[in-house]
Design a protein around this motif. Structure first.
Motif, PDB file in Angstrom:
ATOM      1  N   LEU A 242      27.746  15.739  34.473  1.00 56.47           N
ATOM      2  CA  LEU A 242      27.112  15.740  33.155  1.00 56.47           C
ATOM      3  C   LEU A 242      26.290  14.484  32.938  1.00 56.47           C
ATOM      4  CD1 LEU A 242      29.901  17.023  30.742  1.00 56.47           C
ATOM      5  CD2 LEU A 242      28.247  18.331  32.073  1.00 56.47           C
ATOM      6  N   GLU A 243      25.169  14.667  32.270  1.00 54.08           N
ATOM      7  CA  GLU A 243      24.376  13.519  31.861  1.00 54.08           C
ATOM      8  C   GLU A 243      24.757  13.183  30.426  1.00 54.08           C
ATOM      9  OE1 GLU A 243      20.212  14.246  31.425  1.00 54.08           O
ATOM     10  OE2 GLU A 243      19.723  12.113  31.374  1.00 54.08           O
ATOM     11  N   ARG A 244      25.045  11.933  30.174  1.00 48.30           N
ATOM     12  CA  ARG A 244      25.350  11.499  28.808  1.00 48.30           C
ATOM     13  C   ARG A 244      24.707  10.143  28.550  1.00 48.30           C
ATOM     14  NH1 ARG A 244      26.564  15.921  28.134  1.00 48.30           N
ATOM     15  NH2 ARG A 244      28.184  16.882  26.878  1.00 48.30           N
ATOM     16  N   CYS A 256      29.527   8.054  25.342  1.00 50.07           N
ATOM     17  CA  CYS A 256      29.607   9.252  26.187  1.00 50.07           C
ATOM     18  C   CYS A 256      30.876  10.053  25.908  1.00 50.07           C
ATOM     19  CB  CYS A 256      29.517   8.863  27.654  1.00 50.07           C
ATOM     20  SG  CYS A 256      30.937   7.920  28.224  1.00 50.07           S
ATOM     21  N   TYR A 257      31.491   9.793  24.744  1.00 45.04           N
ATOM     22  CA  TYR A 257      32.719  10.488  24.350  1.00 45.04           C
ATOM     23  C   TYR A 257      32.503  11.991  24.363  1.00 45.04           C
ATOM     24  CZ  TYR A 257      37.155  10.735  21.858  1.00 45.04           C
ATOM     25  OH  TYR A 257      38.460  10.949  21.517  1.00 45.04           O
ATOM     26  N   ILE A 258      33.381  12.698  25.019  1.00 47.23           N
ATOM     27  CA  ILE A 258      33.239  14.157  25.053  1.00 47.23           C
ATOM     28  C   ILE A 258      34.631  14.789  25.048  1.00 47.23           C
ATOM     29  CG2 ILE A 258      32.725  13.895  27.544  1.00 47.23           C
ATOM     30  CD1 ILE A 258      31.559  16.716  27.476  1.00 47.23           C
ATOM     31  N   GLY A 259      34.972  15.401  23.917  1.00 44.58           N
ATOM     32  CA  GLY A 259      36.243  16.098  23.809  1.00 44.58           C
ATOM     33  C   GLY A 259      37.442  15.248  24.204  1.00 44.58           C
ATOM     34  N   GLY A 260      37.472  13.985  23.765  1.00 40.03           N
ATOM     35  CA  GLY A 260      38.621  13.135  24.051  1.00 40.03           C
ATOM     36  C   GLY A 260      38.544  12.412  25.382  1.00 40.03           C
TER      37      GLY A 260
ATOM     38  N   PHE B 278      25.680   7.916  13.272  1.00 39.30           N
ATOM     39  CA  PHE B 278      24.235   7.683  13.307  1.00 39.30           C
ATOM     40  C   PHE B 278      23.584   8.779  14.121  1.00 39.30           C
ATOM     41  CE2 PHE B 278      24.585   2.738  12.987  1.00 39.30           C
ATOM     42  CZ  PHE B 278      24.820   2.848  11.621  1.00 39.30           C
ATOM     43  N   ARG B 279      22.459   9.293  13.599  1.00 44.57           N
ATOM     44  CA  ARG B 279      21.658  10.236  14.394  1.00 44.57           C
ATOM     45  C   ARG B 279      21.214   9.486  15.644  1.00 44.57           C
ATOM     46  NH1 ARG B 279      22.285  15.188  11.822  1.00 44.57           N
ATOM     47  NH2 ARG B 279      23.044  14.503   9.814  1.00 44.57           N
ATOM     48  N   GLY B 280      21.284  10.120  16.759  1.00 36.49           N
ATOM     49  CA  GLY B 280      20.825   9.440  17.971  1.00 36.49           C
ATOM     50  C   GLY B 280      21.928   8.730  18.732  1.00 36.49           C
ATOM     51  N   PHE B 281      23.143   8.774  18.222  1.00 31.73           N
ATOM     52  CA  PHE B 281      24.258   8.109  18.908  1.00 31.73           C
ATOM     53  C   PHE B 281      24.432   8.642  20.329  1.00 31.73           C
ATOM     54  CE2 PHE B 281      28.849   7.564  19.846  1.00 31.73           C
ATOM     55  CZ  PHE B 281      28.958   6.197  19.659  1.00 31.73           C
ATOM     56  N   THR B 282      24.167   9.931  20.492  1.00 36.72           N
ATOM     57  CA  THR B 282      24.345  10.533  21.825  1.00 36.72           C
ATOM     58  C   THR B 282      23.031  11.061  22.417  1.00 36.72           C
ATOM     59  OG1 THR B 282      24.964  12.579  20.686  1.00 36.72           O
ATOM     60  CG2 THR B 282      26.758  11.217  21.531  1.00 36.72           C
ATOM     61  N   ARG B 283      21.904  10.791  21.722  1.00 38.84           N
ATOM     62  CA  ARG B 283      20.637  11.363  22.195  1.00 38.84           C
ATOM     63  C   ARG B 283      20.139  10.602  23.416  1.00 38.84           C
ATOM     64  NH1 ARG B 283      17.561  11.408  17.582  1.00 38.84           N
ATOM     65  NH2 ARG B 283      16.795   9.346  18.099  1.00 38.84           N
ATOM     66  N   MET B 284      19.740  11.361  24.432  1.00 39.49           N
ATOM     67  CA  MET B 284      19.314  10.740  25.693  1.00 39.49           C
ATOM     68  C   MET B 284      17.802  10.603  25.732  1.00 39.49           C
ATOM     69  SD  MET B 284      21.996  12.581  28.234  1.00 39.49           S
ATOM     70  CE  MET B 284      22.209  14.078  27.285  1.00 39.49           C
ATOM     71  N   LYS B 301      34.734  12.797  14.991  1.00 45.21           N
ATOM     72  CA  LYS B 301      35.463  11.661  14.415  1.00 45.21           C
ATOM     73  C   LYS B 301      36.908  12.038  14.088  1.00 45.21           C
ATOM     74  CE  LYS B 301      35.711   8.445  10.577  1.00 45.21           C
ATOM     75  NZ  LYS B 301      35.305   8.144   9.208  1.00 45.21           N
ATOM     76  N   TYR B 302      37.111  13.175  13.433  1.00 49.58           N
ATOM     77  CA  TYR B 302      38.475  13.581  13.060  1.00 49.58           C
ATOM     78  C   TYR B 302      39.306  13.861  14.305  1.00 49.58           C
ATOM     79  CZ  TYR B 302      37.129  13.772   8.132  1.00 49.58           C
ATOM     80  OH  TYR B 302      36.703  13.438   6.867  1.00 49.58           O
ATOM     81  N   ASN B 303      38.691  14.562  15.264  1.00 50.26           N
ATOM     82  CA  ASN B 303      39.420  14.864  16.507  1.00 50.26           C
ATOM     83  C   ASN B 303      39.792  13.583  17.252  1.00 50.26           C
ATOM     84  OD1 ASN B 303      39.422  17.620  16.228  1.00 50.26           O
ATOM     85  ND2 ASN B 303      37.714  17.993  17.621  1.00 50.26           N
ATOM     86  N   HIS B 304      38.843  12.678  17.324  1.00 52.09           N
ATOM     87  CA  HIS B 304      39.062  11.442  18.076  1.00 52.09           C
ATOM     88  C   HIS B 304      40.246  10.669  17.492  1.00 52.09           C
ATOM     89  CE1 HIS B 304      37.222   7.358  19.607  1.00 52.09           C
ATOM     90  NE2 HIS B 304      38.462   7.523  19.958  1.00 52.09           N
ATOM     91  N   LYS B 305      40.201  10.410  16.190  1.00 55.00           N
ATOM     92  CA  LYS B 305      41.201   9.512  15.602  1.00 55.00           C
ATOM     93  C   LYS B 305      42.571  10.167  15.440  1.00 55.00           C
ATOM     94  CE  LYS B 305      38.091   6.391  13.225  1.00 55.00           C
ATOM     95  NZ  LYS B 305      38.427   5.153  13.946  1.00 55.00           N
TER      96      LYS B 305
END
Lengths: 286, 344
Positions: A242-244, A256-260, B278-284, B301-305
């Motif tokens: 995957l590219e992140r 690059c967080y993805i599903g934990g 932020f918009r763009g946090f994951t944009r490549m 965010k909810y899943n992570h924490k």
């Protein structure tokens, strides 16, 4: 690690540059001095595993995560194939032979080659996504007899955009190895395959039990997955690189967080079975 | 380690703080003219403005270990091999940190250690002594009894103070904590049986503060993947992507990295807090964005924490301080949403 400190890259010399396409160049990077990593002299061994990436640094511009496209058996150097698509990668393209980039890494997990001895391989690549696959392909070709049939399917936008073309033709000439490539639209003077990479799937025959390795843009990944699944590939035999977006490469910066998981540490290679199990926030391309 | 117990009179606190401030960097809760209380460096003359009867400070201790912006390294020449580290890690004493925030530091310790050790953060932590002030009252805005991070800690502190009438019963929880008591020995007396009894009663009483949700149930709901998408839509429709909830969060650690050249010519590679809202946090660079929607960001965010952190570290990524509810301009209420998830 190539780097002495977590965040300070190690200087490498650009010893050769090859223009693959109008916007993709392959850089050969050589280590400047004897540098031992876990007892291995990197100048002799270039120790990494196919599928891993490096953070490539240009001072003043920043870093970008780039897959290593050479094989670990290509010793004393690594190669990276870079598509100019942002400020750092454009900066890398502006560098000349003899110039310097910084490297951190190698980071990420790798393709699970140890489990693959004796198996058939199918590689599906799109665009610059062939680069991480090339690392594994070169590795496998260097001990060809240890594996079964190998099929390489590659798609590029146009004939100008095909990377590693001579190598693809060379692999196609090897016994029990097929390498096909295709371009998205017809072109004058092009007599090869036309259509997206999944149109090549019809040529691959029985794929049961084959290990499938996929890398490319998100849209290509989703079509490749549908295609390969319809031919009977098992979820756990399909591996995607995957590219992140990544900043640190070491599981701290969060991008690059993805599903934990972190693509930089737990990936960037995931099996499709793993990805299906993960509650991915949005499923772009997977 | 076994806790040692001491006692200090509340009247002796200014003297202790003055003694610390004269020798070390002291960070403590300081009130300002409009009643805000912030964790700030305190000089020796300033100890009278230290407040110890507050719900919580506006800022968390995070910034003293993981600053909002800092140089990862400096580069003077043209080569990476000439780069050098420039970070500062002073000996600091944080006095009066709430248990939720001390637990948050324990969480950040896990993030910044592991296979790749973040020297900048960990050096600062090594050189710090954190003195935790337990809570004897329930507050409306926070919910540590739901996240298991207060109102008193069982472990993970250097020193914990238990307020009892006119004195604090002092528990040490680390070698750094014991060394601190030795350093300032004249302010502390050994605790007697009555101090121990009073402190235990205070801790038991505070623990009765009713939880606002069950974090196990919330974990189960989220990990079932069956939380209705309307919740993420609601959050996304209110969220202004300002990042305040994430910057003010004592456990959020995300950062971006950029190269900087100052007017005086110093060149550095820096990191700066970043926010997954932020918009763009994951944009490549190519434009592809795996999490481009507000709903996707909210869910992450909810899943992570509340789910993934329990799998990864065995602890909740939310310590229940409640700051994000206070800071949100769009009136997104994290606590209410957690309760919605629990009941979904």
């Amino acid at each position: 690690m190539y780097n002495k400190h977590l965040y300070i890259p190690r200087a490498c010399t650009i010893s050769a540059i090859r223009e693959e396409t109008p916007d993709i160049k392959t850089f050969k990077l050589s280590f400047r001095e004897k540098w031992e990593m876990e007892g291995v002299d990197l100048v002799e061994e270039s120790d990494f595993r196919p599928g891993q990436f490096v953070q490539v640094s240009v001072l003043g511009l920043g870093e970008a995560p780039i897959s290593i496209s050479s094989s670990p058996k290509d010793r004393g150097y690594i190669e990276i194939s870079v598509k100019a698509s942002g400020s750092v990668t454009e900066g890398i393209h502006g560098l000349k032979e003899g110039g310097e980039v910084g490297l951190r890494g190698p980071y990420g997990n790798a393709f699970p080659i140890d489990d693959c001895k004796g198996k058939d391989f199918i590689f599906i690549g799109g665009g610059v996504g062939l680069a991480p696959l090339r690392s594994l392909i070169r590795y496998v070709m260097s001990e060809r007899e240890a594996y079964g049939d190998i099929t390489i399917l590659y798609g590029a936008r146009s004939s100008k955009d095909i990377i590693f073309r001579e190598e693809l033709d060379g692999w196609n000439a090897v016994k029990d190895t097929k390498a096909y490539y295709t371009i998205d639209r017809p072109e004058p003077g092009w007599s090869g395959n036309v259509g997206v990479v999944t149109t090549l799937l019809k040529d691959i025959g029985d794929i049961k039990g084959a290990k499938v390795f996929v890398c490319g843009p998100p849209i290509m990944i989703s079509f490749a997955l549908k295609g390969i699944l319809s031919f009977g590939a098992r979820d756990e035999d399909i591996y995607l690189s995957l590219e992140r977006y990544m900043k640190c490469g070491v599981g701290k910066c969060g991008h690059c967080y993805i599903g934990g998981k972190y693509a930089c540490m737990d990936g960037a290679v995931f099996s499709y079975a793993q990805l299906k199990d993960m509650e991915v926030e949005e499923a772009a391309g997977v | 380690m076994a806790h040692e117990r001491f006692v200090i009179n509340k009247n002796d606190i200014p003297g202790l703080l003055g003694a610390i401030a004269s020798k070390e960097v002291l960070i403590a809760p300081i009130g300002n003219e409009v009643g805000d209380i912030n964790l700030l460096p305190v000089s020796g003359d300033d100890v009278s403005s230290v407040v110890l009867d507050y719900e919580n400070t506006i800022n968390s201790p995070k910034e003293f270990f993981h600053p909002d912006s800092e140089a990862l390294f400096r580069f003077t020449g043209a080569s990476h091999d000439d780069a050098d580290m420039v970070y500062v890690a002073e000996e600091i004493v944080l006095f009066g940190v709430r248990p939720c925030d001390t637990a948050a530091l324990g969480y950040l310790d896990k993030v910044f250690s592991g296979d790749f050790e973040d020297e900048l953060y960990l050096k600062r932590r090594d050189k710090s002594v954190v003195i935790t002030l337990g809570c004897t009252e329930c507050h409306n805005g926070c919910f540590c009894t739901s996240t298991g991070t207060g109102p008193f800690l069982e472990s993970g502190f250097d020193i914990q103070l238990v307020p009892v009438a006119t004195r604090y019963v002092v528990y040490t929880g680390s070698d750094k904590g014991s060394a601190f008591i030795e350093r300032y020995g004249k302010y502390f007396k050994s605790a007697k049986a009555v101090d121990k009894r009073d402190a235990e009663l205070a801790v038991l009483k505070a623990a009765k503060c009713p939880p606002k949700f069950s974090s196990d149930k919330v974990y189960d709901r989220l990990s079932s993947g069956k939380v209705h998408g309307d919740l993420w839509k609601d959050v996304a429709s209110r969220c202004q992507s300002c990042g305040s909830c994430l910057f003010i969060c004592p456990t959020c650690y995300c950062f971006t990295v950029y190269d900087n050249e100052r007017p005086d010519g110093e060149k550095t590679r820096c990191r700066q807090w970043d926010a997954c809202y932020f918009r763009g946090f994951t944009r490549m660079a190519g434009g592809a964005d795996p999490v481009g929607s507000g709903e996707g960001m909210a869910k992450r965010k909810y899943n992570h924490k509340l789910w993934h952190d329990k799998d990864r570290f065995g602890i909740s990524g939310c310590v229940g301080c409640g700051r994000c509810n206070e800071s949100c301009v769009g009136n997104v209420n994290w606590l209410e949403n957690i309760i919605r998830i629990e009941k979904s």
